[in-house]
Design a protein around this motif. Structure first.
Motif, PDB file in Angstrom:
ATOM      1  N   LYS A 202      -9.151 -51.008 -48.283  1.00  0.00           N
ATOM      2  CA  LYS A 202      -9.219 -52.459 -47.929  1.00  0.00           C
ATOM      3  C   LYS A 202      -9.007 -52.571 -46.534  1.00  0.00           C
ATOM      4  O   LYS A 202      -9.265 -53.832 -46.055  1.00  0.00           O
ATOM      5  CB  LYS A 202      -8.207 -53.274 -48.786  1.00  0.00           C
ATOM      6  CG  LYS A 202      -8.841 -53.434 -50.192  1.00  0.00           C
ATOM      7  CD  LYS A 202      -7.689 -53.921 -51.171  1.00  0.00           C
ATOM      8  CE  LYS A 202      -8.081 -53.901 -52.763  1.00  0.00           C
ATOM      9  NZ  LYS A 202      -7.068 -54.750 -53.391  1.00  0.00           N
ATOM     10  N   SER A 203      -8.570 -51.510 -45.767  1.00  0.00           N
ATOM     11  CA  SER A 203      -8.418 -51.841 -44.549  1.00  0.00           C
ATOM     12  C   SER A 203      -9.547 -52.080 -43.595  1.00  0.00           C
ATOM     13  O   SER A 203      -9.431 -52.499 -42.448  1.00  0.00           O
ATOM     14  CB  SER A 203      -7.601 -50.570 -43.954  1.00  0.00           C
ATOM     15  OG  SER A 203      -8.565 -49.440 -43.816  1.00  0.00           O
ATOM     16  N   GLY A 204     -10.711 -51.935 -44.153  1.00  0.00           N
ATOM     17  CA  GLY A 204     -11.998 -52.012 -43.274  1.00  0.00           C
ATOM     18  C   GLY A 204     -12.102 -51.091 -42.251  1.00  0.00           C
ATOM     19  O   GLY A 204     -13.223 -51.053 -41.634  1.00  0.00           O
ATOM     20  N   SER A 205     -11.420 -50.008 -42.379  1.00  0.00           N
ATOM     21  CA  SER A 205     -11.695 -48.943 -41.339  1.00  0.00           C
ATOM     22  C   SER A 205     -13.086 -48.215 -41.525  1.00  0.00           C
ATOM     23  O   SER A 205     -13.495 -47.976 -42.833  1.00  0.00           O
ATOM     24  CB  SER A 205     -10.753 -47.687 -41.655  1.00  0.00           C
ATOM     25  OG  SER A 205     -11.181 -46.607 -40.933  1.00  0.00           O
ATOM     26  N   PRO A 206     -13.788 -47.859 -40.642  1.00  0.00           N
ATOM     27  CA  PRO A 206     -15.208 -47.357 -40.823  1.00  0.00           C
ATOM     28  C   PRO A 206     -15.077 -46.037 -41.289  1.00  0.00           C
ATOM     29  O   PRO A 206     -16.336 -45.224 -41.737  1.00  0.00           O
ATOM     30  CB  PRO A 206     -15.921 -47.274 -39.259  1.00  0.00           C
ATOM     31  CG  PRO A 206     -14.652 -47.461 -38.115  1.00  0.00           C
ATOM     32  CD  PRO A 206     -13.676 -48.170 -39.160  1.00  0.00           C
ATOM     33  N   ASP A 207     -14.057 -45.253 -41.161  1.00  0.00           N
ATOM     34  CA  ASP A 207     -13.861 -43.878 -41.642  1.00  0.00           C
ATOM     35  C   ASP A 207     -14.194 -43.652 -43.170  1.00  0.00           C
ATOM     36  O   ASP A 207     -14.206 -42.679 -43.724  1.00  0.00           O
ATOM     37  CB  ASP A 207     -12.276 -43.358 -41.426  1.00  0.00           C
ATOM     38  CG  ASP A 207     -12.172 -43.257 -39.794  1.00  0.00           C
ATOM     39  OD1 ASP A 207     -12.974 -43.213 -39.205  1.00  0.00           O
ATOM     40  OD2 ASP A 207     -11.197 -43.374 -39.238  1.00  0.00           O
ATOM     41  N   VAL A 208     -13.659 -44.782 -43.816  1.00  0.00           N
ATOM     42  CA  VAL A 208     -13.842 -44.782 -45.614  1.00  0.00           C
ATOM     43  C   VAL A 208     -15.183 -45.501 -45.937  1.00  0.00           C
ATOM     44  O   VAL A 208     -15.436 -45.778 -47.111  1.00  0.00           O
ATOM     45  CB  VAL A 208     -12.753 -45.393 -46.134  1.00  0.00           C
ATOM     46  CG1 VAL A 208     -11.506 -44.725 -45.801  1.00  0.00           C
ATOM     47  CG2 VAL A 208     -12.733 -46.808 -45.753  1.00  0.00           C
ATOM     48  N   ASP A 209     -16.239 -45.685 -45.032  1.00  0.00           N
ATOM     49  CA  ASP A 209     -17.228 -46.445 -45.322  1.00  0.00           C
ATOM     50  C   ASP A 209     -18.270 -45.215 -46.212  1.00  0.00           C
ATOM     51  O   ASP A 209     -18.603 -44.122 -45.537  1.00  0.00           O
ATOM     52  CB  ASP A 209     -18.370 -46.787 -44.144  1.00  0.00           C
ATOM     53  CG  ASP A 209     -19.450 -47.203 -44.410  1.00  0.00           C
ATOM     54  OD1 ASP A 209     -20.132 -47.247 -45.550  1.00  0.00           O
ATOM     55  OD2 ASP A 209     -20.125 -47.892 -43.476  1.00  0.00           O
ATOM     56  N   PRO A 210     -18.599 -45.332 -47.389  1.00  0.00           N
ATOM     57  CA  PRO A 210     -19.241 -44.403 -48.265  1.00  0.00           C
ATOM     58  C   PRO A 210     -20.800 -44.140 -47.468  1.00  0.00           C
ATOM     59  O   PRO A 210     -21.463 -42.882 -48.081  1.00  0.00           O
ATOM     60  CB  PRO A 210     -19.365 -45.045 -49.524  1.00  0.00           C
ATOM     61  CG  PRO A 210     -19.294 -46.364 -49.374  1.00  0.00           C
ATOM     62  CD  PRO A 210     -18.283 -46.395 -48.216  1.00  0.00           C
ATOM     63  N   GLN A 211     -21.187 -44.829 -46.692  1.00  0.00           N
ATOM     64  CA  GLN A 211     -22.537 -44.294 -46.131  1.00  0.00           C
ATOM     65  C   GLN A 211     -22.473 -43.256 -45.238  1.00  0.00           C
ATOM     66  O   GLN A 211     -23.510 -42.670 -45.323  1.00  0.00           O
ATOM     67  CB  GLN A 211     -22.890 -45.742 -45.167  1.00  0.00           C
ATOM     68  CG  GLN A 211     -24.100 -45.479 -44.345  1.00  0.00           C
ATOM     69  CD  GLN A 211     -25.503 -45.343 -45.440  1.00  0.00           C
ATOM     70  OE1 GLN A 211     -25.425 -46.287 -46.325  1.00  0.00           O
ATOM     71  NE2 GLN A 211     -26.361 -44.575 -45.206  1.00  0.00           N
ATOM     72  N   HIS A 212     -21.460 -42.716 -44.723  1.00  0.00           N
ATOM     73  CA  HIS A 212     -21.297 -41.333 -44.275  1.00  0.00           C
ATOM     74  C   HIS A 212     -21.464 -40.512 -45.045  1.00  0.00           C
ATOM     75  O   HIS A 212     -22.243 -39.287 -44.640  1.00  0.00           O
ATOM     76  CB  HIS A 212     -19.688 -41.179 -43.677  1.00  0.00           C
ATOM     77  CG  HIS A 212     -19.357 -42.164 -42.681  1.00  0.00           C
ATOM     78  ND1 HIS A 212     -19.964 -42.387 -41.626  1.00  0.00           N
ATOM     79  CD2 HIS A 212     -18.077 -42.968 -42.579  1.00  0.00           C
ATOM     80  CE1 HIS A 212     -19.261 -43.235 -40.747  1.00  0.00           C
ATOM     81  NE2 HIS A 212     -18.030 -43.480 -41.444  1.00  0.00           N
ATOM     82  N   VAL A 213     -21.457 -40.421 -46.376  1.00  0.00           N
ATOM     83  CA  VAL A 213     -21.644 -39.283 -47.383  1.00  0.00           C
ATOM     84  C   VAL A 213     -23.202 -39.471 -47.653  1.00  0.00           C
ATOM     85  O   VAL A 213     -23.932 -38.306 -47.596  1.00  0.00           O
ATOM     86  CB  VAL A 213     -20.888 -39.716 -48.687  1.00  0.00           C
ATOM     87  CG1 VAL A 213     -21.350 -38.507 -49.641  1.00  0.00           C
ATOM     88  CG2 VAL A 213     -19.603 -39.301 -48.553  1.00  0.00           C
ATOM     89  N   ALA A 214     -23.759 -40.531 -47.639  1.00  0.00           N
ATOM     90  CA  ALA A 214     -25.413 -40.706 -47.852  1.00  0.00           C
ATOM     91  C   ALA A 214     -25.999 -40.367 -46.701  1.00  0.00           C
ATOM     92  O   ALA A 214     -27.071 -39.659 -46.804  1.00  0.00           O
ATOM     93  CB  ALA A 214     -25.738 -42.203 -48.169  1.00  0.00           C
ATOM     94  N   ASP A 215     -25.291 -40.480 -45.459  1.00  0.00           N
ATOM     95  CA  ASP A 215     -26.082 -39.794 -44.152  1.00  0.00           C
ATOM     96  C   ASP A 215     -26.172 -38.231 -44.324  1.00  0.00           C
ATOM     97  O   ASP A 215     -26.897 -37.575 -43.648  1.00  0.00           O
ATOM     98  CB  ASP A 215     -25.340 -40.452 -42.846  1.00  0.00           C
ATOM     99  CG  ASP A 215     -25.829 -41.831 -42.598  1.00  0.00           C
ATOM    100  OD1 ASP A 215     -26.818 -42.272 -43.291  1.00  0.00           O
ATOM    101  OD2 ASP A 215     -25.052 -42.611 -42.133  1.00  0.00           O
ATOM    102  N   ALA A 216     -24.933 -37.491 -44.722  1.00  0.00           N
ATOM    103  CA  ALA A 216     -24.643 -36.185 -44.840  1.00  0.00           C
ATOM    104  C   ALA A 216     -25.863 -35.589 -45.550  1.00  0.00           C
ATOM    105  O   ALA A 216     -26.427 -34.548 -45.377  1.00  0.00           O
ATOM    106  CB  ALA A 216     -23.277 -35.868 -45.272  1.00  0.00           C
ATOM    107  N   ILE A 217     -25.863 -36.401 -46.790  1.00  0.00           N
ATOM    108  CA  ILE A 217     -26.846 -35.751 -47.708  1.00  0.00           C
ATOM    109  C   ILE A 217     -28.209 -35.778 -46.990  1.00  0.00           C
ATOM    110  O   ILE A 217     -28.926 -34.994 -47.127  1.00  0.00           O
ATOM    111  CB  ILE A 217     -26.823 -36.752 -49.016  1.00  0.00           C
ATOM    112  CG1 ILE A 217     -25.421 -36.374 -49.607  1.00  0.00           C
ATOM    113  CG2 ILE A 217     -28.082 -36.174 -49.961  1.00  0.00           C
ATOM    114  CD1 ILE A 217     -25.173 -37.298 -51.017  1.00  0.00           C
TER     115      ILE A 217
END
Length: 298
Positions: free
Chosen positions: A230-245
């Motif tokens: 809930k902190s809003g940190s971009p580090d926990v945005d799940p889009q990072h995983v989709a981008d890695a895939i």
């Protein structure tokens, strides 16, 4: 450059990494089969969301009913998909659940259920589509976790399922390499999805009582993760995983890494780097042994 990939299957597409991966790959021009359970029931809203986005953006997305725990469901999905796709280029095994709690207090039946989704599920789906993949080459990507390499307290059942899945698919990858099929494993750290709350509570209340106040620790752990999300940190945005895939999908055939860590790794990258040369040496020794055995038989 990697070959132009046309047909992609994603399991667990109703939310989280799967949902985002479907959209990410469809927006890159691929024909994506977004599979999920209960497309006409509990996931009907997610089905409609994907189809509305596809219609609005001109994306090639087909939603298909598939429950990774149900072989009949998988078989029906395979028939439906193959009516539209003469070949399959990518299978993304993403569907999964996470049991978090006192490991001893989970019943055997619950542990079997966790393994049915996270371990047997990807195997069931892979077996359904491997004949096509071996025929034409392609990629199997399995969404695991840093908990698929490290052991976390209160995640014992989940860790076991992911460790088993990683072992099976890494071994399978060596066997499929001669057929032009890559097998890659994606290991996310904690990300803001609903995965942490996807598993049931421990069934054995009598065992829980013997743990006293410690029985509350798993819940406190989950609250800590929720606060981070809930902190809003971009580090926990799940889009990072989709981008890695997506990056794996578009990488050169035969050059994809066995493992890709995304996000907070808790030392998983260091572990993977340390183990990799040992694993490579083992495979080299096995290949040499097989060559010698083959020569002796001749």
């Amino acid at each position: 450059m990697s070959k132009q990939i046309q047909n992609v299957i994603v399991t667990g597409s109703s939310n989280g990494f799967g949902y985002l991966t479907v959209l990410t790959l469809a927006r890159k021009g691929h024909h994506v089969f977004a599979t999920m359970r209960n497309v006409n029931g509990g996931n009907a809203t997610k089905r409609d969301e994907l189809l509305k986005i596809a219609d609005r953006e001109g994306l090639n997305i087909k939603v298909v009913e598939l429950d990774v725990k149900d072989q009949n469901s998988i078989d029906r999905a395979a028939i439906e998909i193959q009516k539209e796709a003469a070949h399959i280029d990518v299978l993304i095994n993403n569907a999964g659940t996470m049991f978090v709690g006192i490991s001893e207090a989970y019943s055997i039946e619950q542990i079997e259920d966790q393994m049915s989704v996270n371990f047997y599920g990807p195997i069931r789906v892979a077996k359904a589509f491997l004949p096509l993949l071996r025929k034409n080459g392609g990629l199997i990507t399995n969404v695991s976790s840093v908990a698929g390499r490290l052991a976390f307290p209160y995640f014992g059942v989940y860790c076991a399922s992911k460790w088993a899945m990683e072992a099976y698919f890494e071994s399978l990858g060596y066997e499929l390499a001669p057929y032009g099929v890559d097998v890659s494993i994606v290991e996310p750290g904690p990300f803001a999805t609903n995965l942490l709350h996807s598993g049931p509570k421990e069934a054995d209340s009598e065992v829980l009582k013997t743990y006293g106040e410690d029985a509350n620790v798993p819940g406190t752990t989950l609250e800590g993760f929720d606060a981070m999300f809930k902190s809003g940190s971009p580090d926990v945005d799940p889009q990072h995983v989709a981008d890695a895939i997506s990056q794996l999908v578009h990488s050169e055939q035969g050059q994809r890494p066995v493992r890709t860590v995304v996000g907070q790794d808790f030392g998983t990258v260091e572990l993977n780097d340390a183990v990799a040369p040992i694993q490579r040496r083992l495979i080299t020794d096995v290949l040499q042994m097989n060559h010698l055995l083959g020569a002796n038989h001749n």
